[in-house]
Design an enzyme around this catalytic site. Structure first.
Site, PDB file in Angstrom:
ATOM      1  N   ARG A  53       0.783  -1.185  -0.204  1.00 22.45           N
ATOM      2  CA  ARG A  53      -0.012  -0.002  -0.147  1.00 22.45           C
ATOM      3  C   ARG A  53       1.031   1.406   0.049  1.00 22.45           C
ATOM      4  O   ARG A  53       1.915   1.295   0.406  1.00 22.45           O
ATOM      5  CB  ARG A  53      -0.962   0.009   1.152  1.00 22.45           C
ATOM      6  N   GLU A  64      -3.015   5.905   4.461  1.00 27.79           N
ATOM      7  CA  GLU A  64      -2.654   4.883   3.177  1.00 27.79           C
ATOM      8  C   GLU A  64      -3.720   4.645   2.339  1.00 27.79           C
ATOM      9  O   GLU A  64      -4.792   4.776   2.653  1.00 27.79           O
ATOM     10  CB  GLU A  64      -2.690   3.452   3.991  1.00 27.79           C
ATOM     11  N   ARG A 120     -13.842  -6.838   8.332  1.00 26.59           N
ATOM     12  CA  ARG A 120     -13.079  -7.637   7.385  1.00 26.59           C
ATOM     13  C   ARG A 120     -11.682  -8.054   8.008  1.00 26.59           C
ATOM     14  O   ARG A 120     -11.184  -9.292   7.984  1.00 26.59           O
ATOM     15  CB  ARG A 120     -12.835  -6.858   6.199  1.00 26.59           C
ATOM     16  N   ASP A 235       1.624  -2.845  12.419  1.00 27.76           N
ATOM     17  CA  ASP A 235       1.125  -2.674  10.861  1.00 27.76           C
ATOM     18  C   ASP A 235       1.843  -1.508   9.946  1.00 27.76           C
ATOM     19  O   ASP A 235       1.215  -0.975   9.028  1.00 27.76           O
ATOM     20  CB  ASP A 235      -0.239  -2.797  10.787  1.00 27.76           C
TER      21      ASP A 235
HETATM   22  P1  NAD Z   1      -7.645   1.457  19.423  1.00 32.10           P
HETATM   23  O1  NAD Z   1      -6.962   2.718  19.592  1.00 32.10           O
HETATM   24  O2  NAD Z   1      -9.480   1.880  19.475  1.00 32.10           O
HETATM   25  O3  NAD Z   1      -7.537   0.498  20.633  1.00 32.10           O
HETATM   26  C1  NAD Z   1      -6.072   0.036  20.763  1.00 32.10           C
HETATM   27  C2  NAD Z   1      -6.079  -0.182  22.340  1.00 32.10           C
HETATM   28  O4  NAD Z   1      -4.893  -0.924  22.683  1.00 32.10           O
HETATM   29  C3  NAD Z   1      -6.610   0.908  23.220  1.00 32.10           C
HETATM   30  O5  NAD Z   1      -7.599   0.487  24.156  1.00 32.10           O
HETATM   31  C4  NAD Z   1      -5.112   1.033  24.073  1.00 32.10           C
HETATM   32  O6  NAD Z   1      -5.462   1.250  25.488  1.00 32.10           O
HETATM   33  C5  NAD Z   1      -4.586  -0.406  23.921  1.00 32.10           C
HETATM   34  N1  NAD Z   1      -3.204  -0.559  24.385  1.00 32.10           N
HETATM   35  C6  NAD Z   1      -2.103   0.165  23.939  1.00 32.10           C
HETATM   36  N2  NAD Z   1      -1.058  -0.279  24.340  1.00 32.10           N
HETATM   37  C7  NAD Z   1      -1.165  -1.380  25.100  1.00 32.10           C
HETATM   38  C8  NAD Z   1      -0.455  -2.285  25.707  1.00 32.10           C
HETATM   39  N3  NAD Z   1       0.806  -2.135  25.923  1.00 32.10           N
HETATM   40  N4  NAD Z   1      -1.267  -3.474  26.258  1.00 32.10           N
HETATM   41  C9  NAD Z   1      -2.392  -3.445  26.100  1.00 32.10           C
HETATM   42  N5  NAD Z   1      -3.177  -2.759  25.652  1.00 32.10           N
HETATM   43  C10 NAD Z   1      -2.708  -1.566  24.925  1.00 32.10           C
HETATM   44  O7  NAD Z   1      -7.382   0.782  18.144  1.00 32.10           O
HETATM   45  P2  NAD Z   1      -7.971  -0.090  17.215  1.00 32.10           P
HETATM   46  O8  NAD Z   1      -8.898   0.689  16.091  1.00 32.10           O
HETATM   47  O9  NAD Z   1      -8.654  -1.273  17.839  1.00 32.10           O
HETATM   48  O10 NAD Z   1      -6.719  -0.792  16.388  1.00 32.10           O
HETATM   49  C11 NAD Z   1      -5.841  -1.400  17.022  1.00 32.10           C
HETATM   50  C12 NAD Z   1      -4.614  -1.592  16.183  1.00 32.10           C
HETATM   51  O11 NAD Z   1      -5.013  -2.535  15.231  1.00 32.10           O
HETATM   52  C13 NAD Z   1      -4.122  -0.533  15.610  1.00 32.10           C
HETATM   53  O12 NAD Z   1      -2.524  -0.551  16.077  1.00 32.10           O
HETATM   54  C14 NAD Z   1      -4.372  -0.568  14.175  1.00 32.10           C
HETATM   55  O13 NAD Z   1      -3.528   0.057  13.319  1.00 32.10           O
HETATM   56  C15 NAD Z   1      -4.402  -1.839  13.977  1.00 32.10           C
HETATM   57  N6  NAD Z   1      -5.343  -2.599  12.675  1.00 32.10           N
HETATM   58  C16 NAD Z   1      -4.816  -3.427  12.006  1.00 32.10           C
HETATM   59  C17 NAD Z   1      -5.514  -3.965  10.967  1.00 32.10           C
HETATM   60  C18 NAD Z   1      -5.128  -5.190  10.267  1.00 32.10           C
HETATM   61  O14 NAD Z   1      -5.571  -5.386   9.191  1.00 32.10           O
HETATM   62  N7  NAD Z   1      -3.952  -5.859  10.762  1.00 32.10           N
HETATM   63  C19 NAD Z   1      -6.868  -3.367  10.781  1.00 32.10           C
HETATM   64  C20 NAD Z   1      -7.157  -2.518  11.520  1.00 32.10           C
HETATM   65  C21 NAD Z   1      -6.495  -1.935  12.309  1.00 32.10           C
END
Ligand code: NAD
Length: 347
Positions: A53, A64, A120, A235
């Protein structure tokens, strides 16, 4: 005023329409359907145009664009990732996406994708879990209880037969919110106060945290043999969740190596460290889990084909429903070469 022709009107699925669509199908059914669409597209992987991406990084986050095409339909998603956003009342991840007809280039769908990304990502995780998790796995540790977390828990319930989730978040309010939202799901929900407690007895460990650094959500001594790790939150370049030593003990499965080597947990490893491509596991060309003591790791970063599958599903499902509106998004002069004349007449 001219009336746009049918081809010039683009079906648009708003957040409200998406919520109505999800409820009309049922969350768990939709997760299973999305997994089936993703699996079908992974099985025809070689047909797709694939590129890592296009990411625009800033100090606060990333924006992105994720394009792909199967030769007949083109799709892209716009998505951001800003871990500091929740402190300002904004979401870490928001998204929208589009499908277009490759034959004439006209868009055929514009959709919200913030909810759809949650669905997804979870469907893809659980689909991969079905191939890699140890047989009979019923307990999942869910570390990071933010926006994605309930989707992840429900997808593993719907697709892998998980019946117990053990929640941990550094922010107790996030954990409480997640537990509250899962109360009617049929899952047994255990609230944990440390990550060590969360992974106790779990055959599947999902890490889904958001922090713009090389974080260590799991250290090597926390991970025993025979588990499946579903690592979602690492990611981006400089944004990972697992200690490198865990990677060295794991068999690593990825979506698209060219993108994962830049963004995933494996950015911590040598560029030629062996990984297995998931599409090959799904077609039977490569092996998934081969023994009960193996640690399997899905180094998830999210790939364009998964969004394409999700948009394809939405396009199929909204036909004949009221869950979209027609958007007057494409100029449509009666004489295709008289774009300027159309503008003049509108004056
Ligand atoms: P969000 O900010 O809503 O939630 C993240 C949570 O992680 C928060 O509640 C925070 O308190 C917690 N956190 C931070 N550090 C921590 C630690 N050391 N231990 C435990 N908890 C901790 O974010 P989200 O929308 O739920 O996304 C989560 C992650 O997933 C992001 O990094 C995002 O970029 C990633 N993501 C990846 C994909 C994929 O396809 N791989 C898709 C969507 C999101």
């Amino acid at each position: 005023m001219t009336t746009p022709s049918k081809l010039a009107l683009v079906p648009f699925v708003s957040v409200d329409h998406m919520m109505q669509l999800v409820h009309s199908i049922g969350i768990q059914q939709m997760l299973r359907d999305l997994a089936a669409y993703i699996e079908a597209d992974f099985k025809r992987w070689e047909l797709f145009d694939k590129t890592p991406r296009v990411a625009s990084h800033s100090a606060e986050g990333v924006i992105e664009l994720m394009p792909t095409s199967d030769g007949e339909v083109y799709g892209f998603k716009y998505v951001n990732g800003h871990p500091k956003n929740t402190k300002e009342g904004l979401q870490t991840v928001t998204a929208f996406g589009l499908l277009a007809n490759v034959g004439n280039g006209y868009p055929v769908l514009l959709s919200e994708m913030t909810l759809l990304t949650g669905l997804r990502t979870a469907a893809a995780s659980a689909l991969v879990g079905r191939y890699l998790a140890p047989k009979g796995a019923t307990t999942m540790a869910m570390i990071g209880n933010g926006a994605q977390s309930e989707f992840q828990c429900m997808a593993f319930q719907a697709i892998c037969g998980v019946d117990t989730v053990r929640l941990f978040d550094i922010d107790a309010a996030a954990r409480e919110k997640c537990a509250r939202n899962l109360a009617g799901s049929g899952l047994t929900v255990v609230k944990c106060t440390t990550p060590e407690e969360a992974i106790m007895g779990a055959q599947i460990i999902t890490t889904c945290t958001a922090d713009k650094q090389y974080a260590t959500i799991l250290t090597d001594n926390m991970v025993g043999s025979g588990v499946h790790i579903n690592a979602i939150g690492g990611d981006c370049p400089g944004k990972t969740e697992l200690h490198r030593d865990i990677l060295l003990r794991s068999d690593i499965f990825v979506e698209f190596p060219e993108q994962t080597r830049i963004e995933g947990e494996i950015q911590q490893l040598d560029p030629d460290h062996p990984v297995t491509e998931l599409w090959q596991v799904m077609t039977g060309a490569a092996k998934g889990r081969t023994d009960a003591r193996q640690i399997t790791l899905f180094d998830s970063v999210g790939f364009a084909v998964e969004d394409f599958s999700a948009l394809r599903y939405v396009r199929d499902k909204i036909k004949g429903t009221a869950f979209y509106s027609d958007l007057d998004m494409l100029a449509d002069p009666d004489d295709p070469r008289d774009l300027f004349g159309m503008l003049l007449r509108a004056g």
